[in-house]
Design an enzyme around this catalytic site. Structure first.
Site, PDB file in Angstrom:
ATOM      1  N   ASN A 174     -10.058  -8.181  -2.814  1.00  0.00           N
ATOM      2  CA  ASN A 174     -10.977  -7.421  -3.656  1.00  0.00           C
ATOM      3  C   ASN A 174     -11.642  -6.307  -2.857  1.00  0.00           C
ATOM      4  O   ASN A 174     -11.320  -6.076  -1.683  1.00  0.00           O
ATOM      5  CB  ASN A 174     -12.012  -8.347  -4.301  1.00  0.00           C
ATOM      6  CG  ASN A 174     -12.889  -9.055  -3.276  1.00  0.00           C
ATOM      7  OD1 ASN A 174     -13.036  -8.602  -2.129  1.00  0.00           O
ATOM      8  ND2 ASN A 174     -13.480 -10.164  -3.666  1.00  0.00           N
ATOM      9  N   GLN A 195       2.846  -5.434 -16.114  1.00  0.00           N
ATOM     10  CA  GLN A 195       2.103  -4.789 -15.034  1.00  0.00           C
ATOM     11  C   GLN A 195       0.602  -4.821 -15.292  1.00  0.00           C
ATOM     12  O   GLN A 195      -0.197  -4.949 -14.368  1.00  0.00           O
ATOM     13  CB  GLN A 195       2.571  -3.344 -14.874  1.00  0.00           C
ATOM     14  CG  GLN A 195       2.023  -2.642 -13.650  1.00  0.00           C
ATOM     15  CD  GLN A 195       2.457  -3.326 -12.360  1.00  0.00           C
ATOM     16  OE1 GLN A 195       3.556  -3.867 -12.265  1.00  0.00           O
ATOM     17  NE2 GLN A 195       1.588  -3.326 -11.359  1.00  0.00           N
ATOM     18  N   HIS A 238      -2.093  -8.017 -14.363  1.00  0.00           N
ATOM     19  CA  HIS A 238      -2.619  -8.326 -13.032  1.00  0.00           C
ATOM     20  C   HIS A 238      -4.145  -8.287 -13.015  1.00  0.00           C
ATOM     21  O   HIS A 238      -4.808  -9.178 -12.500  1.00  0.00           O
ATOM     22  CB  HIS A 238      -2.088  -7.325 -11.993  1.00  0.00           C
ATOM     23  CG  HIS A 238      -0.689  -7.600 -11.557  1.00  0.00           C
ATOM     24  ND1 HIS A 238      -0.335  -8.727 -10.861  1.00  0.00           N
ATOM     25  CD2 HIS A 238       0.450  -6.882 -11.698  1.00  0.00           C
ATOM     26  CE1 HIS A 238       0.965  -8.698 -10.595  1.00  0.00           C
ATOM     27  NE2 HIS A 238       1.462  -7.591 -11.096  1.00  0.00           N
ATOM     28  N   GLU A 273       2.823   3.226  -7.374  1.00  0.00           N
ATOM     29  CA  GLU A 273       3.204   2.046  -6.581  1.00  0.00           C
ATOM     30  C   GLU A 273       4.600   1.570  -7.000  1.00  0.00           C
ATOM     31  O   GLU A 273       5.481   1.372  -6.172  1.00  0.00           O
ATOM     32  CB  GLU A 273       2.170   0.948  -6.807  1.00  0.00           C
ATOM     33  CG  GLU A 273       2.490  -0.353  -6.083  1.00  0.00           C
ATOM     34  CD  GLU A 273       1.574  -1.479  -6.515  1.00  0.00           C
ATOM     35  OE1 GLU A 273       1.485  -2.473  -5.784  1.00  0.00           O
ATOM     36  OE2 GLU A 273       0.956  -1.387  -7.601  1.00  0.00           O
ATOM     37  N   HIS A 274       4.785   1.347  -8.306  1.00  0.00           N
ATOM     38  CA  HIS A 274       6.082   0.958  -8.855  1.00  0.00           C
ATOM     39  C   HIS A 274       6.592   2.061  -9.783  1.00  0.00           C
ATOM     40  O   HIS A 274       5.815   2.636 -10.548  1.00  0.00           O
ATOM     41  CB  HIS A 274       5.973  -0.314  -9.703  1.00  0.00           C
ATOM     42  CG  HIS A 274       5.382  -1.495  -8.996  1.00  0.00           C
ATOM     43  ND1 HIS A 274       4.027  -1.795  -9.045  1.00  0.00           N
ATOM     44  CD2 HIS A 274       5.955  -2.463  -8.244  1.00  0.00           C
ATOM     45  CE1 HIS A 274       3.800  -2.894  -8.348  1.00  0.00           C
ATOM     46  NE2 HIS A 274       4.950  -3.325  -7.853  1.00  0.00           N
ATOM     47  N   ASP A 334       8.713  -8.441  -7.710  1.00  0.00           N
ATOM     48  CA  ASP A 334       7.483  -9.130  -7.320  1.00  0.00           C
ATOM     49  C   ASP A 334       7.773 -10.453  -6.627  1.00  0.00           C
ATOM     50  O   ASP A 334       6.977 -10.911  -5.808  1.00  0.00           O
ATOM     51  CB  ASP A 334       6.622  -9.415  -8.562  1.00  0.00           C
ATOM     52  CG  ASP A 334       5.905  -8.183  -9.084  1.00  0.00           C
ATOM     53  OD1 ASP A 334       5.792  -7.204  -8.319  1.00  0.00           O
ATOM     54  OD2 ASP A 334       5.461  -8.207 -10.243  1.00  0.00           O
ATOM     55  N   HIS A 336       1.338  16.578  38.709  1.00  0.00           N
ATOM     56  CA  HIS A 336       2.551  16.214  37.998  1.00  0.00           C
ATOM     57  C   HIS A 336       3.783  16.811  38.696  1.00  0.00           C
ATOM     58  O   HIS A 336       4.796  16.133  38.883  1.00  0.00           O
ATOM     59  CB  HIS A 336       2.511  16.740  36.550  1.00  0.00           C
ATOM     60  CG  HIS A 336       1.666  15.923  35.627  1.00  0.00           C
ATOM     61  ND1 HIS A 336       0.339  15.667  35.856  1.00  0.00           N
ATOM     62  CD2 HIS A 336       1.988  15.308  34.448  1.00  0.00           C
ATOM     63  CE1 HIS A 336      -0.141  14.930  34.856  1.00  0.00           C
ATOM     64  NE2 HIS A 336       0.838  14.695  33.989  1.00  0.00           N
TER      65      HIS A 336
END
Length: 433
Positions: free
Chosen positions: A217, A262, A265, A330-331, A364, A423
């Site tokens: 969360n 979807q 959720h 996201e998807h 998923d 160097h």
């Protein structure tokens, strides 16, 4: 929004540039109030360790824990205590996840950049990683598998899992079974910001990890952001989201079912249909209404549709692709005559599902691909969780004397151009008499 329609319909051509930007750019910002609360929790755990973890667990979860750690024997025997159909399903998922993620790490070739100059990379896992899995009244064994299996594949020697206890003070059996299947080494029944702080800094009982993974969360996300720098993190996680590109060949029943899946959720998820077909849009609206009638999570889905869901009508599939690349979902599902042709134009999406038989729920759980994905538009720059995130490539260089001699003039010239005489001399000393 139409009062009787479960989701609003928008025509892309009617949107102003500002309205279009509001649709495509989602904020993942965390309020100062949340950050202030979490900062205090993190500091308390950092200073007082187990004592603060117990106090916050009792305050937020209503559980007084005798022990923070789940005994190893409970993890090892969990598979025998859960429903065997679920055990078999989880075993299939774990096997497929392992197969896909094992292909992501392979030896790289040694490159001879100049004669006698060899450069290559070797893989090294992060020794101890932490995985956070949301819990409390819920159980998410798939989240355990999606994180811990790649960690195991990467070669992490310690995989620490934290998840909130249920009302009885215990971790759900399915979560423990997933831990056993995926190679988790230790499980702690703690959650929230206090769990993130405990993994970041360690307590008397909980070992500090080097990198923290897992969703949560807003308080968990804020804690991850606050400890970043002292410990590495994967990426902040926002509300889940789906965009479907569909033409008039798509089945409205399947399309509506995918949008609903979807949206169940959480009430702040986003489910979006982008289509060239007005008839499909109308049919999907009707199907949504019908399918929602007896859905157990009906109120949550409707809330999600009303907050972030919409149907977008576009003139052609090129417009659909342009919008998706701006939205960076996201998807992404592509249900058109030729999904692979559409795929060629997609730059920004976390995980792409091609065709009517590739619904997101398959990914998923059991396809083997990872369901931990970039959200809130971060797919513009981030990809899915992968094996590589549980380790790192280390560069190796090996030069012969002649190999070093062949590039010595280049090195010394560049070193002196940058006013780094030491160097240059470190090269020349190897060839001086």
């Amino acid at each position: 929004m139409n009062s009787v329609a479960p989701v609003r319909t928008i025509r892309l051509a009617d949107l102003s540039p500002e309205e279009r930007r509001r649709l495509t750019h989602r904020s993942g910002a965390i309020s100062m109030d949340v950050t202030s609360v979490v900062r205090q929790i993190v500091e308390d755990v950092r200073q007082k360790g187990d004592e603060s973890v117990r106090e916050y667990t009792e305050r937020f979860d209503g559980v007084k824990l005798d022990s923070l750690e789940v005994p190893r024997v409970e993890i090892e025997t969990a598979l025998d205590r859960i429903d065997q159909h679920l055990a078999e399903a989880m075993s299939i998922a774990a096997s497929n996840i392992r197969a896909f993620h094992s292909a992501q790490i392979h030896p790289e070739p040694v490159v001879e950049t100049s004669p006698g100059v060899k450069v290559w990379r070797v893989w090294r896992p992060i020794e101890r990683v932490g995985v956070y899995v949301p819990g409390g009244g819920a159980r998410y064994p798939s989240t355990v598998l999606m994180h811990a299996v790649p960690a195991s594949v990467a070669g992490c020697s310690e995989i620490v899992l934290c998840t909130p206890p249920g009302p009885d003070g215990k971790v759900p059996e399915a979560t423990l079974a997933a831990a056993a299947l995926s190679g988790v080494t230790r499980v702690f029944s703690i959650g929230g910001a206090q769990a993130i702080a405990a993994m970041a800094y360690g307590t008397q009982t909980i070992p500090p990890v080097q990198k923290i993974f897992g969703p949560g969360n807003v308080y968990v996300t804020a804690a991850k952001m606050l400890v970043f720098g002292d410990v590495d993190i994967d990426k902040p996680a926002g509300p889940s989201e789906l965009v479907i590109i569909a033409d008039d060949t798509a089945d409205p029943r399947e399309t509506a079912a995918d949008l609903i899946a979807q949206s169940e959720h959480a009430p702040d998820n986003a489910s979006v249909l982008v289509t060239t077909s007005e008839s499909l849009a109308e049919a999907v609206l009707s199907e949504l209404t019908r399918q929602l009638e007896d859905l157990p999570n009906r109120d949550r889905v409707i809330s999600s549709f009303r907050s972030n869901g919409f149907i977008l009508l576009v003139e052609d599939l090129a417009q659909a692709v342009g919008f998706v690349n701006e939205y960076a979902p996201e998807h992404l599902q592509i249900v058109t005559v030729s999904p692979r042709e559409i795929l060629e134009g997609i730059n920004n999406a976390g995980s792409i599902f091609l065709g009517r038989y590739s619904p997101v729920p398959a990914g998923d759980y059991a396809v083997g691909s990872n369901h931990v994905l970039p959200t809130s538009g971060s797919a513009r720059t981030f990809g899915p969780l992968s094996t590589e995130e549980f380790g790192k490539w280390v560069q190796v260089q090996e030069l012969t004397q002649e190999g070093l001699r062949s590039i010595s003039n280049a090195v010394t010239a560049m070193a002196r151009a940058e006013n780094l005489e030491g160097h240059a001399r470190a090269i020349e000393v190897r060839f001086s008499v």
